[in-house]
Motif scaffolding. Sequence first.
Motif, PDB file in Angstrom:
ATOM      1  N   ALA A 114       0.848  -1.218   0.000  1.00 59.11           N
ATOM      2  CA  ALA A 114       0.000   0.000   0.000  1.00 59.11           C
ATOM      3  C   ALA A 114       0.865   1.243   0.000  1.00 59.11           C
ATOM      4  O   ALA A 114       0.558   2.249  -0.675  1.00 59.11           O
ATOM      5  CB  ALA A 114      -0.922  -0.028   1.228  1.00 59.11           C
ATOM      6  N   LYS A 118      -1.440   4.387  -2.286  1.00 63.99           N
ATOM      7  CA  LYS A 118      -2.886   4.389  -2.133  1.00 63.99           C
ATOM      8  C   LYS A 118      -3.308   3.908  -0.736  1.00 63.99           C
ATOM      9  O   LYS A 118      -4.400   3.446  -0.556  1.00 63.99           O
ATOM     10  CB  LYS A 118      -3.522   3.462  -3.188  1.00 63.99           C
ATOM     11  N   ILE A 119      -2.468   3.975   0.235  1.00 60.61           N
ATOM     12  CA  ILE A 119      -2.810   3.486   1.571  1.00 60.61           C
ATOM     13  C   ILE A 119      -3.737   4.456   2.247  1.00 60.61           C
ATOM     14  O   ILE A 119      -3.602   5.678   2.141  1.00 60.61           O
ATOM     15  CB  ILE A 119      -1.533   3.297   2.439  1.00 60.61           C
ATOM     16  N   LYS A 120      -4.722   3.911   2.900  1.00 64.98           N
ATOM     17  CA  LYS A 120      -5.673   4.719   3.638  1.00 64.98           C
ATOM     18  C   LYS A 120      -5.340   4.653   5.125  1.00 64.98           C
ATOM     19  O   LYS A 120      -4.746   3.685   5.623  1.00 64.98           O
ATOM     20  CB  LYS A 120      -7.098   4.224   3.408  1.00 64.98           C
ATOM     21  N   ARG A 121      -5.842   5.630   5.815  1.00 63.86           N
ATOM     22  CA  ARG A 121      -5.576   5.695   7.252  1.00 63.86           C
ATOM     23  C   ARG A 121      -6.204   4.499   7.956  1.00 63.86           C
ATOM     24  O   ARG A 121      -5.581   3.862   8.821  1.00 63.86           O
ATOM     25  CB  ARG A 121      -6.135   7.027   7.803  1.00 63.86           C
ATOM     26  N   THR A 122      -7.442   4.204   7.624  1.00 64.87           N
ATOM     27  CA  THR A 122      -8.129   3.091   8.319  1.00 64.87           C
ATOM     28  C   THR A 122      -7.437   1.771   8.032  1.00 64.87           C
ATOM     29  O   THR A 122      -7.296   0.905   8.922  1.00 64.87           O
ATOM     30  CB  THR A 122      -9.578   3.004   7.848  1.00 64.87           C
ATOM     31  N   THR A 123      -6.976   1.619   6.797  1.00 62.57           N
ATOM     32  CA  THR A 123      -6.250   0.385   6.456  1.00 62.57           C
ATOM     33  C   THR A 123      -4.965   0.285   7.241  1.00 62.57           C
ATOM     34  O   THR A 123      -4.599  -0.774   7.769  1.00 62.57           O
ATOM     35  CB  THR A 123      -5.955   0.353   4.938  1.00 62.57           C
TER      36      THR A 123
END
Length: 588
Positions: free
Chosen positions: A387, A392-397
């Motif tokens: 990620a 494209k990493i999200k905070r929640t992930t």
Amino acid sequence: MTRSQEQLEFIRLLSLDSETNFTKTKHFSFAMKKLAVLLNSPFITFTVVFNDIQNKKSHYNSYCLQTQDNQPSEQRVAVNVNQSDLPNTIRLLSNQLQEVQQSKSQVNVSFLNNTDFSDSQNDNCFVLPFSVANELIGVISYQSNTSNTVIKTSSPLYQFIHYVFDAAHTNRQKITQINTFQTVLNLMPQRVFWKNRESVYLGSNKAFSNDAHLNSPSEIIGVTDFDIFPEQAELYRSDDANTMVSREHLIASEEPQTHANGKTIWLRTSKRPIINEFNEFNEVIGIVGTYDDISELKNMQVELSKARDELEEKVEERTQELSQTNKKLAVAFESLKSTQDQLVESEKMAALGNLVAGVAHEINTPLGIAVTGASNLEHSALLIKKAVESGKIKRTTFVNQCNSLIGSSDIILRNLERASELVRNFQMIAVDQSNDEKRTINFFKYLNDIISTLSPRVSEKNIKIFLSGDEDFPLLTSPGTIAQIVTILIDNALTHAFKEIINGQIKISFKVQNEMLMLTVQDNGCGIEVGEIEKVFEPFYTTQRQKGSGLGLSILYNLVTQSLNGKVACFSTVDESTQFVIALPLDE
């Protein structure tokens, strides 16, 4: 012939035979006829008197000469009467010891035991006693109207007749003494004999004359050893000569004696010289000897000697056999000891192997979980990496993956710590068994650690172990020995107690009682037969040979009694329970 010549002739005739039975000799009747002439008497009696004090009897040997119509007649009479029944004349003479006047009939009754007579007016007799020490020893009676002075007590004729009576009395006493001694000697089982200086036998007792094959001891007189014991004659006469010359006693000399029938017996002989102490030179006049027949003793000695020799041979043979057997036993014992040591080590290694297997099984679980956690940790880390690289990493992930990392790390840590604890327990017990020095332990915790190492085996059999006791109890002991004892007891229960039992239980408890630590291990298994309980601590005893060596409880017994100076006992009820109780002294 004058009266003096007639007195001398009487004395000569009477002195020709003066032995004991002189009244029976051929010269005596001639002497009595002379005495009748001297006394001018047609009737005279001459009586020898002897009193047997021991038997309370009086003996009278009387001679009577009576002349009628110039025809002399002789009569000899022997009378024995009890002293309590003495005739009056004898009793009177014994009391007065002086001449008395009696009738011829009284004389006949007293001295001739004769009542067949007829007195006449001229049948008057004078009775003259002869005595020694107030004892009547002889009597002369003669028929006369007056006392004859020829035979008065002061006359030579009276003195000579007194001498004759005295000699007869003395001889009779000596003969009586000799006969008494001979009787006593004849009663002795021991052989007795005596000889003169020339080794000629003078007498013996009956036992000796029997050995000499003679009819009576009197036949030994004048006999020599050449006549009765020719084979040993020189030996016996040599002993006689040495005894008489040296004047020393021969004591307990063992000698053979061959009899006329060819039989040889063995004697234990003693001899001593006979010394004439009445002679100023104290001459040796002979020897007296005694002996016992020791043939049976000799035979016993021979038999004992033979038996001893045979016994010594048997003992020697047996000793050699025992020596060889002992050598074989020593070799067998060393071999058995070596085998036993190997079996004991094998038993220890088997127990240690079971412990290792249990620990390995127990470690596999936390290690497997840790591997799974590490795999998850790796997966989460890779996802975050991709990620980030893709932008494209999200905070929640990111937060979710971080939580996953944290969770996996926690799982890994906890399970590794569990594995580490298991390794430490195993290491402690293993080290204790190899280096069994005393130290103070928390007894409850130590038992719990031992139980933990065995939990895989317990769990697979669905057995539960319960431990009870003071959780803070300190004990100074040899931990390795305790571990081995508890391991053996649990392993023994797992192997033998729960054959067909589900949900079995093992209860371990301890308490202090009378300064002793009482450790009890009890199961609710199948129990042990009564006749088998006493064998459980014997080496190699087992009911399931395929599952064990039979040394476990024997090793336990030695550990308790020898290493820990304690005691162990087994109690069991078939189909109910088995209980082992161990009593250990508390070290200060």
